[in-house]
Scaffold this motif. Structure first.
Motif, PDB file in Angstrom:
ATOM      1  N   ALA A 371      25.543 -32.579   1.803  1.00 13.85           N
ATOM      2  CA  ALA A 371      24.794 -31.715   2.697  1.00 13.85           C
ATOM      3  C   ALA A 371      25.886 -30.878   3.485  1.00 13.85           C
ATOM      4  N   GLN A 372      27.286 -31.421   3.744  1.00  7.14           N
ATOM      5  CA  GLN A 372      28.144 -30.779   4.829  1.00  7.14           C
ATOM      6  C   GLN A 372      29.138 -30.188   3.878  1.00  7.14           C
ATOM      7  N   GLY A 373      28.800 -29.872   2.648  1.00  8.32           N
ATOM      8  CA  GLY A 373      29.946 -29.394   1.866  1.00  8.32           C
ATOM      9  C   GLY A 373      31.321 -30.134   1.448  1.00  8.32           C
ATOM     10  N   ALA A 374      31.417 -31.571   1.697  1.00 13.56           N
ATOM     11  CA  ALA A 374      32.494 -32.248   1.424  1.00 13.56           C
ATOM     12  C   ALA A 374      32.525 -32.515   0.024  1.00 13.56           C
ATOM     13  N   TRP A 375      32.715 -31.647  -0.885  1.00 11.48           N
ATOM     14  CA  TRP A 375      32.599 -31.871  -2.325  1.00 11.48           C
ATOM     15  C   TRP A 375      33.535 -32.871  -2.821  1.00 11.48           C
ATOM     16  N   ILE A 507      22.849 -22.772   1.971  1.00 11.32           N
ATOM     17  CA  ILE A 507      23.706 -22.393   2.850  1.00 11.32           C
ATOM     18  C   ILE A 507      24.964 -21.608   2.162  1.00 11.32           C
ATOM     19  N   GLU A 508      25.353 -22.287   1.083  1.00 15.17           N
ATOM     20  CA  GLU A 508      26.461 -21.792  -0.011  1.00 15.17           C
ATOM     21  C   GLU A 508      26.299 -20.116  -0.088  1.00 15.17           C
ATOM     22  N   SER A 509      24.824 -19.755  -0.520  1.00 16.32           N
ATOM     23  CA  SER A 509      24.446 -18.500  -0.856  1.00 16.32           C
ATOM     24  C   SER A 509      24.599 -17.543   0.295  1.00 16.32           C
ATOM     25  N   GLU A 510      23.656 -17.914   1.473  1.00 20.50           N
ATOM     26  CA  GLU A 510      24.045 -17.360   2.536  1.00 20.50           C
ATOM     27  C   GLU A 510      25.333 -16.837   2.832  1.00 20.50           C
ATOM     28  N   ALA A 539      29.889 -25.852  12.404  1.00 16.48           N
ATOM     29  CA  ALA A 539      30.841 -26.659  12.102  1.00 16.48           C
ATOM     30  C   ALA A 539      30.789 -27.340  10.935  1.00 16.48           C
ATOM     31  N   GLY A 540      31.948 -28.109  10.455  1.00 13.73           N
ATOM     32  CA  GLY A 540      32.120 -28.792   9.196  1.00 13.73           C
ATOM     33  C   GLY A 540      32.257 -28.011   8.148  1.00 13.73           C
ATOM     34  N   ALA A 541      32.373 -28.571   6.957  1.00 13.76           N
ATOM     35  CA  ALA A 541      32.866 -27.824   5.712  1.00 13.76           C
ATOM     36  C   ALA A 541      32.189 -26.515   5.602  1.00 13.76           C
ATOM     37  N   GLN A 542      30.714 -26.538   5.607  1.00 15.37           N
ATOM     38  CA  GLN A 542      30.022 -25.241   5.473  1.00 15.37           C
ATOM     39  C   GLN A 542      30.623 -24.114   6.159  1.00 15.37           C
ATOM     40  N   ARG A 576      38.510 -30.761   8.177  1.00 17.60           N
ATOM     41  CA  ARG A 576      36.953 -30.621   8.092  1.00 17.60           C
ATOM     42  C   ARG A 576      36.595 -30.755   6.907  1.00 17.60           C
ATOM     43  N   ARG A 577      37.371 -31.361   5.853  1.00 23.22           N
ATOM     44  CA  ARG A 577      36.645 -31.754   4.724  1.00 23.22           C
ATOM     45  C   ARG A 577      35.974 -30.497   3.872  1.00 23.22           C
ATOM     46  N   GLY A 578      36.992 -29.549   4.143  1.00 18.71           N
ATOM     47  CA  GLY A 578      36.515 -28.280   3.417  1.00 18.71           C
ATOM     48  C   GLY A 578      36.859 -28.291   1.897  1.00 18.71           C
ATOM     49  N   SER A 579      36.691 -27.077   1.079  1.00 15.07           N
ATOM     50  CA  SER A 579      36.905 -26.902  -0.067  1.00 15.07           C
ATOM     51  C   SER A 579      38.297 -26.223  -0.348  1.00 15.07           C
TER      52      SER A 579
END
Length: 918
Positions: A371-375, A507-510, A539-542, A576-579
């Motif tokens: 849900a946070q995008g922390a893949w 969210i990722e589509s938007e 905020a966060g990875a998204q 931010r635990r991003g990708s």
């Protein structure tokens, strides 16, 4: 020996200087086992004819005065012993140095001499001072002094030797760790093990690229254990034995702290390690462990952290734990550590058999992280959940989701390692969607289309809305990579309608929907879309995804300064635990933004950083985009070898995605343009001219290729084609009100008007272009317009006016460091003949004027220099914006004035000037 091209090249440069009578000294350093001695031996093996004089330092002779110097004296053919008075050590060092110098000077007629002192950290200080004294007195002696020293050994060496090496003022070569690619090569050549990319990366990180430790592990560990996902790699037996002996020499408290730290990981909180160790005096225990070289205090702010000197030390300490002790420490750690992910991993470590309850907990944790995008965290949790699941269907479903998460995180090599397993699973909508996702990131549009079509056909959106939304989101990425705006928007809306607004697929589509709207010409809708999604995801990875997309759009809409802020915010992933995938896209567009702003040093730094990450991530889809800026910037700066390397590594083909093909074609065209090779520019961009459908790449702002192509047509005397090609894009840019595109197309329109003799229309086009750019921070674009403007004015005979405009272009190019165009401006200014005598390229020697050249007109001199440099008549015509007939006319007059009859004779007249450039 594997790799080491950079280090060998440095040694070669030093030897070349020595051959010219310039003595050199160098310190080759690095950790034990990194390959310092092998490097030097390889270098010497390449030059078997060169005499060498060798000495070695050893620990038990470190206090023997002049011990190393005596080896060198004897190695130089002098058997007389060295004097060693108890006093006057400094004067003895000087006299011994002079004696060494005299010995080496006697043999200069035999060519260069290489003096090698291996293990210099164990040399005596007197010998090192003698070597220093000898070198200080050298003038033209052909001597190369090579000292080899361990960084680790320097810490244990005598204080004065340590200070000598630390303060060494000569050249230094720090032998670099092996890269994952070099680790693969070493594995196949040295141990016959064909490592996968993920395995090579893990092994390289585990050994820190140390070839000695890498070879030992490959020889000692079963090959299949090295290839496994997240294997618990051991330490080499010799190193492990040394670590264990050191640990057992420590007191109980220090041992307990080291064991607890080994269970917690390579870096951990001191407070948690102390609590797990349950020692009364944790600081005293840490002090003892630190003195033993087994633990150190980590750098950073806030709470104190502990780190092991290397992953190998931690592996040795962990492997020494008995099973029951290890089990108890992991169980206790699960109740101490604060991070939920880490707690779960400790519980996994003490669960050797299937456990449905723990598997469900891991799955629930993965869902929260998704849900946070922390893949990355999602992938790790689901792989463990799959292993612990008793039911086969659960194992397979979780493994498919794990691979999907790894792809989302940008860890393509690891996802590829699992792809054979999920390909063997029964067909399903989710399985095909995940394999399609992987095909997208590998740059395989046909394969992705087939898989995603099959996934959508197998899916029932009413019964499986989450899976349907995920397929839609993959379709969004597929459409973006094809640069097809309408499809992107359609699939994006479907994803949003299928699930709740906070679902990752929605969210990722938007996050990239605005790019699809803009690619379809719906600019205001694109801006509104990003305003809405930015407010929703703060905020966060998204937010990383949103910032990347918005920054990309800002750059396309002529707002590079805002784009830079957005893209810089989208680059970090650690906190931010991003990708990594999104970070690489952000870096690719950040480099373009920095290039546009004229910050070319920053652009190159960003490219270099992204290239290093690309090699780990395996993200083929982003590769051409990253290398585009590197190729163009290096070409403009005259770094042709580096530019060609970027072109090679960023190559794409017509069967790849549009988003790969366009930057590759642009990079090739822009490199050719920097060389004034306009036929190659036309060939490089031909795939884009032929591309169907092309609506997306024709939208102003995103892919600036139309002016490059049309300009090349004009310079190749295909003016009518350029006029026909240009007209619809001029109309579109005017309709969109896109200033930089109108400026770029406007300078080509000015060239076209100039070739027809309508100088007033040309002047109006160029001035309009400059007006469009006046309020935009785009220095390279301004320089391009001025350069074309000046060329056109010069061809029309407006030489004084042309001179002023070309000087402005030149100043801009000098500020950017665009050496290729600085030189072209200088040739234009010389050909104009107004201020040619004072022209100098930034930091370059002005062209010479031999007595024979004083009889030339300015244009004849420019033609003569280009022909002498090896250019054909057609190339000279393009470079100087003349007709081929005019070039031939000037060449006939040049031959007559010099009394010669061939291009070869003309080249001989200019050999001194052009010898380094041909």
């Amino acid at each position: 020996m594997v790799g080491r091209k950079r280090e060998l090249a440095e040694l070669e440069r030093m030897l070349a200087a020595v051959r010219d009578g310039q003595p050199r000294t160098v310190l080759v350093e690095g950790p034990s086992g990194i390959g310092k001695t092998t490097l030097v031996e390889q270098f010497l093996a390449h030059h078997g004819e060169i005499r060498t004089c060798r000495a070695d330092g050893v620990p038990w002779e470190a206090s023997l005065e002049f011990g190393v110097a005596e080896q060198l004296v004897r190695g130089s053919g002098d058997s007389a012993p060295l004097p060693r008075p108890a006093e006057q050590r400094l004067s003895d060092a000087i006299s011994t140095g002079i004696r060494l110098l005299e010995l080496w000077a006697r043999s200069q007629e035999h060519g260069p001499l290489v003096v090698v002192v291996d293990d210099a950290h164990w040399a005596d200080i007197e010998s090192l001072r003698a070597l220093s004294s000898a070198f200080r007195r050298m003038a033209t002696e052909k001597v190369l002094v090579v000292l080899i020293a361990d960084q680790d050994g320097q810490e244990a060496s005598a204080e004065d030797v340590h200070d000598f090496l630390a303060g060494y003022r000569g050249s230094r070569i720090r032998v670099a760790p092996l890269t994952p690619t070099e680790t693969q090569t070493l594995a196949i050549q040295g141990a016959g093990v064909d490592l996968t990319v993920p395995a090579a990366q893990r092994l390289s990180e585990h050994t820190r690229g140390n070839p000695l430790h890498t070879r030992q592990l490959l020889q000692e560990a079963p090959a299949e254990s090295v290839q496994e996902w997240q294997p618990t790699l051991p330490a080499p037996r010799a190193l492990a034995g040394s670590v264990v002996r050191t640990m057992r020499a420590c007191g109980p408290s220090a041992r307990a702290l080291i064991e607890s730290a080994a269970v917690l990981g390579e870096a951990m909180s001191f407070a948690e390690a102390a609590e797990l160790a349950n020692v009364e005096e944790p600081v005293a225990a840490l002090d003892e462990a630190s003195k033993a070289g087994l633990l150190t205090i980590g750098s950073g702010y806030g709470m104190t952290t502990l780190v092991f000197p290397s992953p190998l030390v931690r592996a040795a300490a962990y492997a020494d734990l008995q099973p029951l002790r290890r089990h108890e420490l992991h169980r206790k750690a699960a109740g101490i550590v604060g991070d939920e992910s880490t707690r779960l991993m400790h519980r996994v470590a003490v669960t050797p058999f299937a456990d449905a309850e723990l598997a469900d907990e891991l799955d629930a944790f993965a869902s929260r992280q998704a849900a946070q995008g922390a893949w990355s965290a999602v992938g790790n949790a689901l792989i463990n959940a799959s292993r612990l699941s008793p039911a086969r269907a659960d194992r397979e479903h979780r493994m498919v989701r794990a691979v999907d998460a790894l792809v989302g995180a940008g860890n393509v090599p690891q996802a590829l390692a699992f792809s054979p397993a999920i390909e063997s699973f029964p067909p399903s909508a989710l399985r095909d969607a995940v394999l399609g996702y992987l095909a997208i990131l590998l740059g395989r549009p046909d394969e992705a289309e087939l898989l995603l079509t099959g996934a959508w056909q197998r899916c029932d959106p009413k019964r499986e809305p989450d899976t349907a939304a995920l397929i839609c989101q993959r379709r969004v990425l597929h459409s973006m990579s094809r640069w097809h705006g309408p499809d992107l928007v359609t699939w994006g809306h479907r994803a949003v309608e299928l699930v709740s607004p906070d679902d990752p697929s929605a969210i990722e589509s938007e996050a990239i929907m605005g790019l699809g709207l803009a690619a379809d010409g719906r600019i205001q809708e694109a801006k509104d879309a990003y305003r809405e999604v930015s407010a929703k995801v703060s905020a966060g990875a998204q937010s990383q995804r949103v910032q990347m997309g918005k920054g990309w759009l800002d750059l396309a809409l002529d707002d590079p300064q805002t784009a830079r802020r957005e893209l810089e915010g989208a680059v970090p992933t650690r906190y931010r635990r991003g990708s990594t995938r999104i970070s690489l896209w952000a870096q690719a567009w950040l480099a373009r933004t920095e290039f546009a702003l004229g910050d070319w040093d920053d652009a190159i730094h960003t490219v270099d950083r992204a290239v290093a990450q690309l090699d780990h991530a395996g993200l083929e889809l982003a590769r051409p985009l990253v290398h585009w800026t590197g190729a163009q910037t290096h070409a403009l700066r005259g770094n042709w070898e580096a530019a060609q390397e970027h072109l090679r590594r960023g190559a794409a083909a017509t069967h790849n995605y549009t988003i790969m093909l366009v930057p590759d074609c642009l990079a090739r065209a822009q490199c050719a343009e920097a060389r004034a090779d306009y036929e190659t520019v036309i060939r490089s961009l031909a795939p884009l001219v032929q591309l169907q459908p092309r609506r997306g790449i024709d939208e102003p702002g995103f892919w600036p290729w139309h002016d490059v192509y049309a300009n090349a047509l004009v310079m190749a005397n295909r003016v009518d084609e350029a006029d026909t090609f240009l007209a619809p894009y001029e109309a579109l840019a005017a309709e969109r009100g896109h200033r930089s595109t109108r400026a770029r197309l406007g300078y080509v329109r000015g060239r076209i008007a100039g070739t027809t003799g309508d100088i007033e229309a040309a002047r109006a086009s160029f001035e309009s272009s400059l007006d469009q750019l006046r309020s935009l921070p785009l220095p390279y674009e301004q320089a391009r317009v001025n350069f074309a403007y000046g060329q056109t004015l010069r061809r029309a005979g407006k030489r004084r006016e042309a001179d002023d405009v070309l000087q402005r272009a030149r100043e801009s190019y000098v500020a950017l460091g665009a050496q290729a165009y600085v030189e072209r401006c200088d040739r234009e200014l010389k050909a104009g003949g107004v201020k040619a005598g004072g022209v100098k390229a930034g930091g370059m020697k002005a062209p010479r004027t031999d007595p024979d050249l004083t009889r030339f007109t300015a244009q004849e001199q420019a033609v003569a220099e280009l022909v002498a440099a090896g250019r054909s008549n057609k190339q000279v015509a393009v470079e100087l914006f003349l007709s081929v007939k005019t070039v031939q006319f000037h060449l006939t007059r040049i031959y007559a004035k010099l009394g010669i009859g061939s291009r070869g004779e003309l080249a001989a007249c200019f050999r001194d000037e052009f010898g380094d450039k041909r």
